[in-house]
Write a protein that holds these residues in place. Sequence first.
Motif, PDB file in Angstrom:
ATOM      1  N   LYS A 161      18.850 138.066  30.214  1.00  0.00           N
ATOM      2  CA  LYS A 161      19.841 137.180  29.634  1.00  0.00           C
ATOM      3  C   LYS A 161      19.254 135.772  29.436  1.00  0.00           C
ATOM      4  N   THR A 162      19.759 135.087  28.414  1.00  0.00           N
ATOM      5  CA  THR A 162      19.333 133.718  28.138  1.00  0.00           C
ATOM      6  C   THR A 162      20.551 132.814  27.988  1.00  0.00           C
ATOM      7  N   VAL A 163      20.312 131.527  28.118  1.00  0.00           N
ATOM      8  CA  VAL A 163      21.348 130.535  27.835  1.00  0.00           C
ATOM      9  C   VAL A 163      20.832 129.634  26.722  1.00  0.00           C
ATOM     10  N   GLU A 164      21.741 129.194  25.872  1.00  0.00           N
ATOM     11  CA  GLU A 164      21.360 128.329  24.760  1.00  0.00           C
ATOM     12  C   GLU A 164      21.306 126.880  25.225  1.00  0.00           C
ATOM     13  N   ILE A 165      20.229 126.196  24.879  1.00  0.00           N
ATOM     14  CA  ILE A 165      20.052 124.787  25.215  1.00  0.00           C
ATOM     15  C   ILE A 165      20.458 123.949  24.011  1.00  0.00           C
ATOM     16  N   GLU A 166      21.374 123.034  24.216  1.00  0.00           N
ATOM     17  CA  GLU A 166      21.839 122.157  23.141  1.00  0.00           C
ATOM     18  C   GLU A 166      21.148 120.805  23.270  1.00  0.00           C
ATOM     19  N   TYR A 167      20.345 120.470  22.271  1.00  0.00           N
ATOM     20  CA  TYR A 167      19.573 119.231  22.280  1.00  0.00           C
ATOM     21  C   TYR A 167      20.323 118.125  21.529  1.00  0.00           C
ATOM     22  N   ASP A 168      20.095 116.902  21.973  1.00  0.00           N
ATOM     23  CA  ASP A 168      20.662 115.746  21.286  1.00  0.00           C
ATOM     24  C   ASP A 168      19.729 115.395  20.130  1.00  0.00           C
ATOM     25  N   THR A 169      20.168 115.684  18.932  1.00  0.00           N
ATOM     26  CA  THR A 169      19.328 115.420  17.750  1.00  0.00           C
ATOM     27  C   THR A 169      20.023 114.498  16.749  1.00  0.00           C
ATOM     28  N   ASP A 170      21.186 113.952  17.105  1.00  0.00           N
ATOM     29  CA  ASP A 170      21.910 113.065  16.185  1.00  0.00           C
ATOM     30  C   ASP A 170      21.238 111.697  16.143  1.00  0.00           C
ATOM     31  N   ILE A 171      21.009 111.198  14.936  1.00  0.00           N
ATOM     32  CA  ILE A 171      20.377 109.888  14.789  1.00  0.00           C
ATOM     33  C   ILE A 171      21.117 109.082  13.741  1.00  0.00           C
ATOM     34  N   TYR A 172      20.966 107.790  13.840  1.00  0.00           N
ATOM     35  CA  TYR A 172      21.332 106.920  12.736  1.00  0.00           C
ATOM     36  C   TYR A 172      20.281 105.824  12.671  1.00  0.00           C
ATOM     37  N   LYS A 173      20.102 105.248  11.511  1.00  0.00           N
ATOM     38  CA  LYS A 173      18.984 104.338  11.292  1.00  0.00           C
ATOM     39  C   LYS A 173      19.455 102.994  10.767  1.00  0.00           C
ATOM     40  N   GLU A 174      18.651 101.991  11.040  1.00  0.00           N
ATOM     41  CA  GLU A 174      18.878 100.647  10.531  1.00  0.00           C
ATOM     42  C   GLU A 174      17.536 100.112  10.055  1.00  0.00           C
ATOM     43  N   ASP A 175      17.421  99.888   8.752  1.00  0.00           N
ATOM     44  CA  ASP A 175      16.154  99.445   8.154  1.00  0.00           C
ATOM     45  C   ASP A 175      15.005 100.393   8.487  1.00  0.00           C
ATOM     46  N   GLY A 176      15.313 101.685   8.476  1.00  0.00           N
ATOM     47  CA  GLY A 176      14.276 102.679   8.710  1.00  0.00           C
ATOM     48  C   GLY A 176      13.926 102.904  10.166  1.00  0.00           C
ATOM     49  N   ILE A 177      14.610 102.218  11.094  1.00  0.00           N
ATOM     50  CA  ILE A 177      14.324 102.340  12.519  1.00  0.00           C
ATOM     51  C   ILE A 177      15.383 103.223  13.168  1.00  0.00           C
ATOM     52  N   ASP A 182      18.584 108.545  22.629  1.00  0.00           N
ATOM     53  CA  ASP A 182      18.794 109.748  23.426  1.00  0.00           C
ATOM     54  C   ASP A 182      18.224 110.987  22.753  1.00  0.00           C
ATOM     55  N   ILE A 183      17.567 110.831  21.621  1.00  0.00           N
ATOM     56  CA  ILE A 183      16.947 111.980  20.962  1.00  0.00           C
ATOM     57  C   ILE A 183      15.923 112.610  21.908  1.00  0.00           C
ATOM     58  N   GLY A 184      16.025 113.907  22.096  1.00  0.00           N
ATOM     59  CA  GLY A 184      15.148 114.603  23.029  1.00  0.00           C
ATOM     60  C   GLY A 184      15.817 114.909  24.347  1.00  0.00           C
ATOM     61  N   HIS A 185      17.025 114.363  24.569  1.00  0.00           N
ATOM     62  CA  HIS A 185      17.796 114.741  25.746  1.00  0.00           C
ATOM     63  C   HIS A 185      18.572 116.021  25.449  1.00  0.00           C
ATOM     64  N   VAL A 186      19.223 116.578  26.466  1.00  0.00           N
ATOM     65  CA  VAL A 186      20.024 117.790  26.302  1.00  0.00           C
ATOM     66  C   VAL A 186      21.464 117.485  26.702  1.00  0.00           C
ATOM     67  N   ASN A 187      22.380 118.277  26.170  1.00  0.00           N
ATOM     68  CA  ASN A 187      23.797 118.037  26.445  1.00  0.00           C
ATOM     69  C   ASN A 187      24.223 118.551  27.819  1.00  0.00           C
ATOM     70  N   GLN A 188      23.485 119.517  28.372  1.00  0.00           N
ATOM     71  CA  GLN A 188      23.842 120.059  29.676  1.00  0.00           C
ATOM     72  C   GLN A 188      22.593 120.621  30.337  1.00  0.00           C
ATOM     73  N   ILE A 189      22.431 120.336  31.622  1.00  0.00           N
ATOM     74  CA  ILE A 189      21.326 120.916  32.382  1.00  0.00           C
ATOM     75  C   ILE A 189      21.883 122.054  33.234  1.00  0.00           C
TER      76      ILE A 189
END
Length: 393
Positions: A161-177, A182-189
């Motif tokens: 059996k496996t569990v699905e890992i949900e990653y934090d991939t939501d981003i927003y940018k300001e002047d290309g930055i 939190d990108i690269g974190h996970v929603n639950q350990i």
Amino acid sequence: MKTRIVMTFCLLAAAMFSACTQQEDIISEIPDARPALCDFTINASVAPMQAVGSGTSSRSLGPMGPEDENPVKSLAIIQFDSEGNLLQINKTAGNPYYHYRDFTDEGKLPGSLSPELEGVTLYPMSDTRVCFIGNMDEESIQKLIYNEANTPVGWSDFQNKTVEIEYDTDIYKEDGITINDDIGHVNQIYLFGYYEGDLSGSSAPDDGTAASQMSVVLSRLIARLEIGISLGEGVELGNNQIYFRLKNVEKEAYLFLDVDRESYEHDHIEVVTTNRTQNIKEGHGTFYFYVAPHLVKYDKRENATRILLWCVENAVTDPEKELDEKDAYEVLLCNDPKEESQTAAGAYWINRNSVYHVQLTLTYEDQSRQTGAPWGVKQADGSYHYTVNMKKN
């Protein structure tokens, strides 16, 4: 970075067995085949994230907070007999195949670092397996313990059996930055631990005697990557921009890794490419990523988890499209199969509940000075160092 950390349990270490049968209600069919249920008091704790060496002192992008990394928020308990049958251990609940405890008071509390569970009924028997699944809601627990025919899962199937890992991939940018750090974190350990062996109980429910005791150490189904980056002697960034992309990150994590199986891999994701230039303060910085355990056999090395790094003269508008992988510097994130013991022969792998340190140094040096080892150069403190030639691109 590359040291395999073996999960420790206060209970007997597990050896894998094949299950033989799956029966929906073995108790009702063979009423005298089971001893009486006994009360157990279970003391649970979470093993520390195992680390080798030390990271850099400047942290521009922090790891997940201790309130997310450390507590047990909930715990489900299931039991199998020696034939691999899932047992009905909870006579007072709507679902008899597991016990479930919530330590957050419906989300009002952070959880418990070392919860104690009283009145957990289990069958005292020889050659049994008791499994503990942490930080998972009841709907997900039921998906783990039932198969598609809505019958309880057997031990052999449960081991895969496996569990699905949900990653934090939501981003927003300001002047290309990139703004979301939190990108690269996970929603639950998620947490997991189990006991295998003989289980004895000295009491039955409501008989007035003291409950039997059990202890378990839970392990996180995740690894933490600590990526340090620094400027070599005489190196200045100027207008140069540093971009990171995490490639071949597993979407799922096995509950059990030490099981022979034909394939150890699932679908992969790529963590969105981010500009980390602003995080490099005073010539160095550290970035934190969380990834599921990953095992890749040697002939599939191209599927190993890795970091892609670019150093370009100016910021780009759309790094996903404008940065070509063939121009990236690759850092292979895994244990060295030539020096470390591995789960599968010739495997590149990332182990769970571990911290991996890797130090990247930006230089103007010629690439020929490198050793050629894809996992870098191992230091005395156990971390691995890479030299990145900024003139490569």
